[in-house]
Design a protein around this motif. Structure first.
Motif, PDB file in Angstrom:
ATOM      1  N   ALA A 291     -71.073  11.417  41.898  1.00  0.00           N
ATOM      2  CA  ALA A 291     -72.492  11.706  42.123  1.00  0.00           C
ATOM      3  C   ALA A 291     -73.368  10.528  41.728  1.00  0.00           C
ATOM      4  O   ALA A 291     -74.388  10.253  42.372  1.00  0.00           O
ATOM      5  CB  ALA A 291     -72.896  12.956  41.332  1.00  0.00           C
ATOM      6  N   ALA A 292     -72.963   9.787  40.681  1.00  0.00           N
ATOM      7  CA  ALA A 292     -73.792   8.694  40.182  1.00  0.00           C
ATOM      8  C   ALA A 292     -73.729   7.457  41.065  1.00  0.00           C
ATOM      9  O   ALA A 292     -74.687   6.685  41.124  1.00  0.00           O
ATOM     10  CB  ALA A 292     -73.366   8.330  38.756  1.00  0.00           C
ATOM     11  N   ARG A 293     -72.613   7.239  41.785  1.00  0.00           N
ATOM     12  CA  ARG A 293     -72.531   6.013  42.594  1.00  0.00           C
ATOM     13  C   ARG A 293     -72.707   6.244  44.080  1.00  0.00           C
ATOM     14  O   ARG A 293     -72.707   5.283  44.848  1.00  0.00           O
ATOM     15  CB  ARG A 293     -71.212   5.306  42.332  1.00  0.00           C
ATOM     16  CG  ARG A 293     -69.976   6.035  42.768  1.00  0.00           C
ATOM     17  CD  ARG A 293     -68.751   5.225  42.403  1.00  0.00           C
ATOM     18  NE  ARG A 293     -67.729   6.083  41.894  1.00  0.00           N
ATOM     19  CZ  ARG A 293     -66.494   5.700  41.659  1.00  0.00           C
ATOM     20  NH1 ARG A 293     -66.153   4.449  41.874  1.00  0.00           N
ATOM     21  NH2 ARG A 293     -65.601   6.530  41.190  1.00  0.00           N
TER      22      ARG A 293
ATOM     23  N   PHE B  24     -65.901   6.132  50.489  1.00  0.00           N
ATOM     24  CA  PHE B  24     -66.561   7.342  50.967  1.00  0.00           C
ATOM     25  C   PHE B  24     -68.072   7.228  50.789  1.00  0.00           C
ATOM     26  O   PHE B  24     -68.847   7.641  51.656  1.00  0.00           O
ATOM     27  CB  PHE B  24     -66.027   8.576  50.235  1.00  0.00           C
ATOM     28  CG  PHE B  24     -66.589   9.868  50.746  1.00  0.00           C
ATOM     29  CD1 PHE B  24     -66.125  10.413  51.930  1.00  0.00           C
ATOM     30  CD2 PHE B  24     -67.589  10.532  50.057  1.00  0.00           C
ATOM     31  CE1 PHE B  24     -66.647  11.599  52.424  1.00  0.00           C
ATOM     32  CE2 PHE B  24     -68.119  11.716  50.535  1.00  0.00           C
ATOM     33  CZ  PHE B  24     -67.649  12.261  51.726  1.00  0.00           C
ATOM     34  N   THR B  25     -68.486   6.646  49.663  1.00  0.00           N
ATOM     35  CA  THR B  25     -69.923   6.433  49.471  1.00  0.00           C
ATOM     36  C   THR B  25     -70.472   5.451  50.494  1.00  0.00           C
ATOM     37  O   THR B  25     -71.630   5.562  50.917  1.00  0.00           O
ATOM     38  CB  THR B  25     -70.216   5.923  48.056  1.00  0.00           C
ATOM     39  OG1 THR B  25     -69.679   4.607  47.891  1.00  0.00           O
ATOM     40  CG2 THR B  25     -69.626   6.832  47.001  1.00  0.00           C
TER      41      THR B  25
ATOM     42  N   ALA C 274     -83.268   5.953  44.871  1.00  0.00           N
ATOM     43  CA  ALA C 274     -83.762   5.942  43.490  1.00  0.00           C
ATOM     44  C   ALA C 274     -83.618   7.318  42.841  1.00  0.00           C
ATOM     45  O   ALA C 274     -83.205   7.430  41.674  1.00  0.00           O
ATOM     46  CB  ALA C 274     -85.221   5.497  43.471  1.00  0.00           C
ATOM     47  N   THR C 275     -83.915   8.363  43.583  1.00  0.00           N
ATOM     48  CA  THR C 275     -83.834   9.722  43.030  1.00  0.00           C
ATOM     49  C   THR C 275     -82.397  10.107  42.700  1.00  0.00           C
ATOM     50  O   THR C 275     -82.109  10.629  41.608  1.00  0.00           O
ATOM     51  CB  THR C 275     -84.430  10.723  44.033  1.00  0.00           C
ATOM     52  OG1 THR C 275     -85.783  10.358  44.339  1.00  0.00           O
ATOM     53  CG2 THR C 275     -84.407  12.126  43.456  1.00  0.00           C
ATOM     54  N   LEU C 276     -81.487   9.843  43.635  1.00  0.00           N
ATOM     55  CA  LEU C 276     -80.091  10.209  43.401  1.00  0.00           C
ATOM     56  C   LEU C 276     -79.460   9.369  42.288  1.00  0.00           C
ATOM     57  O   LEU C 276     -78.630   9.871  41.522  1.00  0.00           O
ATOM     58  CB  LEU C 276     -79.298  10.044  44.697  1.00  0.00           C
ATOM     59  CG  LEU C 276     -79.653  10.999  45.838  1.00  0.00           C
ATOM     60  CD1 LEU C 276     -78.814  10.690  47.073  1.00  0.00           C
ATOM     61  CD2 LEU C 276     -79.450  12.444  45.405  1.00  0.00           C
ATOM     62  N   THR C 277     -79.836   8.097  42.190  1.00  0.00           N
ATOM     63  CA  THR C 277     -79.311   7.250  41.112  1.00  0.00           C
ATOM     64  C   THR C 277     -79.735   7.789  39.751  1.00  0.00           C
ATOM     65  O   THR C 277     -78.931   7.841  38.808  1.00  0.00           O
ATOM     66  CB  THR C 277     -79.792   5.805  41.276  1.00  0.00           C
ATOM     67  OG1 THR C 277     -79.281   5.276  42.506  1.00  0.00           O
ATOM     68  CG2 THR C 277     -79.305   4.931  40.125  1.00  0.00           C
ATOM     69  N   LEU C 278     -80.980   8.186  39.657  1.00  0.00           N
ATOM     70  CA  LEU C 278     -81.483   8.716  38.388  1.00  0.00           C
ATOM     71  C   LEU C 278     -80.767  10.003  38.004  1.00  0.00           C
ATOM     72  O   LEU C 278     -80.243  10.134  36.876  1.00  0.00           O
ATOM     73  CB  LEU C 278     -82.989   8.959  38.492  1.00  0.00           C
ATOM     74  CG  LEU C 278     -83.668   9.559  37.254  1.00  0.00           C
ATOM     75  CD1 LEU C 278     -83.532   8.626  36.062  1.00  0.00           C
ATOM     76  CD2 LEU C 278     -85.138   9.852  37.542  1.00  0.00           C
TER      77      LEU C 278
ATOM     78  N   PHE D 278     -73.724  11.616  34.667  1.00  0.00           N
ATOM     79  CA  PHE D 278     -72.524  10.903  34.228  1.00  0.00           C
ATOM     80  C   PHE D 278     -72.632  10.491  32.761  1.00  0.00           C
ATOM     81  O   PHE D 278     -71.654  10.581  32.002  1.00  0.00           O
ATOM     82  CB  PHE D 278     -72.312   9.667  35.104  1.00  0.00           C
ATOM     83  CG  PHE D 278     -71.087   8.868  34.761  1.00  0.00           C
ATOM     84  CD1 PHE D 278     -69.822   9.326  35.101  1.00  0.00           C
ATOM     85  CD2 PHE D 278     -71.194   7.656  34.098  1.00  0.00           C
ATOM     86  CE1 PHE D 278     -68.682   8.598  34.781  1.00  0.00           C
ATOM     87  CE2 PHE D 278     -70.062   6.918  33.778  1.00  0.00           C
ATOM     88  CZ  PHE D 278     -68.811   7.390  34.119  1.00  0.00           C
ATOM     89  N   ALA D 279     -73.795  10.036  32.352  1.00  0.00           N
ATOM     90  CA  ALA D 279     -73.983   9.625  30.955  1.00  0.00           C
ATOM     91  C   ALA D 279     -73.803  10.792  29.993  1.00  0.00           C
ATOM     92  O   ALA D 279     -73.366  10.607  28.851  1.00  0.00           O
ATOM     93  CB  ALA D 279     -75.368   9.002  30.770  1.00  0.00           C
TER      94      ALA D 279
END
Length: 468
Positions: free
Chosen positions: A33-35, A162-163, A188-192, A198-199
């Motif tokens: 999800a994060a990448r 896949f990404t 930007a939204t999905l990265t945040l 993940f963190a």
């Protein structure tokens, strides 16, 4: 000469066994999800800036500055991650990235000059979270010495690809069907959101390597010559990605079907994903160094004919073949890090490789953008051809540097500094008389036993051993 020494294993390494590793899904799913938005970044910048400036060259410059900034900051982010931990680094980075991307999109929509866009691209690239290397570092820590480690590298490559199948298609659809800036806003939204998720999954993070109490300096990943050779190889792979992104977008515009760009790039990335799946399912008996060189030869040959494509169907087919040859080189290179770099510098090593892909992509975007503006998309495809040829030459000349070191040469420095010295054991010499029939049996079974090597690193089962 390559020879393989193998023995039977009770369970064949595969994706099912890999994902049954205790705690694996806890970081694999949030890591994906994060990448996912990373595959959207470059193409979103290209499409937005090209829309506002009317120039692929200008768009390529802004995208290239983003990539170069990421390439330069990625190793530093890796060093901080090895030192302070993944969550401590990731939290401020994803927040900074969301702000930087929003600023870049706003400047582009306000028709800011190229210099201002390039300046805004610096923090955008520098704040790209290095989630992929962090996930690979978690696999390396969990599977050190396991025969599942190459399967994990293949799985991560498939996840990355896949990404890159979904990302460009999604970004193109958003930029052409919703709004030119919709791709960047979504990225930007999905990265945040993905980065925060993940963190929050702290279980499975590699051990933080504190400074030596004796003041001894840690070994940086770049000090290992094998990694430096891999960096050159990954620069060529990055040039393929960058050259394909610009040239496919220009080709789609030339045939009057801009929306075909996402489809063509998706076919290219799908080839990479398909071969990546196959790579993880095969029990290889040839050494990683030879696999890397053979894969790169195929990649160079495939990239050398892209410029000749004159139809969408032919270009799609050639792009698929290029993608099929990327995975063998990419997966093998990531797998070799475990043999070439100690554990306390592996996140840094993975970020060097990721950064070199971004740097190669950035330079290719600039060159392909200039060539495409001046001469058309066919000339843009010359960039992947030239870059892979140079990288292959480097691999062939410096292939000796890729030979894995002996286990005693690749050690965790922090373990050396903190482990107490084992007490010396007195040597006892004892004369033992062995019956003749036992000596005869030992000689008869000595040779076969030497062919079955048992994993010495605590896994507890026999694994294939390949000597390159």
């Amino acid at each position: 000469m390559t020879s393989a020494v193998t023995s039977d294993t009770s369970v064949r390494p595969g994706y099912g066994q890999l994902l049954r590793t205790p705690g694996a899904l806890g970081f694999v799913l949030p890591g994906f999800a994060a990448r996912l938005p990373f595959g959207m970044l470059t193409i979103s910048i290209l499409l937005l800036v090209q829309h506002t400036t009317g120039s692929y060259g200008s768009a390529g410059i802004v995208a290239a500055v983003t990539g170069i900034s990421m390439a330069l900051s990625a190793p530093l982010m890796g060093i901080f991650t090895d030192r302070f931990g993944q969550s401590a680094v990731l939290l401020p980075v994803v927040l900074a990235h969301a702000v930087a991307v929003t600023g870049l999109a706003a400047l582009a929509l306000l028709d800011a000059p190229l210099l201002a866009l390039a300046a805004a691209a610096v923090p955008t690239g520098a704040s790209v979270p290095q989630v992929g290397p962090m996930v690979r570092a978690r696999w390396a820590a969990k599977l050190e010495g396991s025969p599942l480690l190459p399967t994990a590298a293949a799985f991560e490559s498939v996840t990355d690809e896949f990404t890159f199948v979904v990302g460009p298609v999604l970004a193109t659809a958003l930029c052409t069907g919703v709004h030119p800036a919709a791709g960047l806003v979504t990225e930007a939204t999905l990265t945040l959101l993905g980065g925060l998720l993940f963190a929050a999954r702290r279980a499975g993070q590699p051990k933080v390597h504190a400074p030596s109490p004796t003041g001894e300096k840690r070994a940086f990943a770049l000090s290992f010559p094998g990694l430096r050779v891999l960096i050159f190889a990954f620069l060529g792979i990055g040039a393929v990605f960058g050259g394909m992104q610009v040239s496919l977008a220009a080709f789609s515009a030339e045939i009057g079907n801009p929306g075909a760009n996402g489809l063509l790039y998706g076919v290219f990335a799908a080839g990479n994903m398909i071969s990546g799946i196959a790579m993880g399912a095969v029990a290889w008996k040839i050494g990683p160094r030879r696999r890397l060189i053979l894969g790169y030869i195929g990649l160079t040959a495939a990239a050398s004919v892209l410029w000749a494509a004159n139809s969408m169907i032919l270009l799609g087919a050639l792009g698929l073949v290029v993608g099929l040859f990327i995975a063998p080189a990419l997966i093998t290179g990531y797998t070799m890090v475990e043999q070439l770099v100690p554990a306390n510098a592996r996140t840094e090593a993975f970020t060097w490789l990721t950064g070199s892909i971004a740097f190669g992509q950035a330079i290719a975007v600039i060159l392909a953008g200039r060539l495409t503006d001046a001469h058309g998309s066919s000339f843009g495809f010359l960039v992947p051809m030239g870059a892979t040829a140079l990288a292959l030459t480097t691999l062939l000349v410096l292939r000796a540097k890729l030979a894995p070191k002996a286990p005693s040469r690749i050690v965790n420095a922090s373990a050396q500094e903190t482990a107490p010295a084992a007490p010396a054991k007195p040597q006892v010499t004892e004369r033992v008389t062995i019956p003749a029939e036992v000596r005869t049996t030992a000689r008869a079974t000595d040779a076969p036993a030497s062919r079955n090597r048992v994993n010495e690193r605590g896994i507890g089962h026999r694994v294939p051993v390949t000597v390159d």
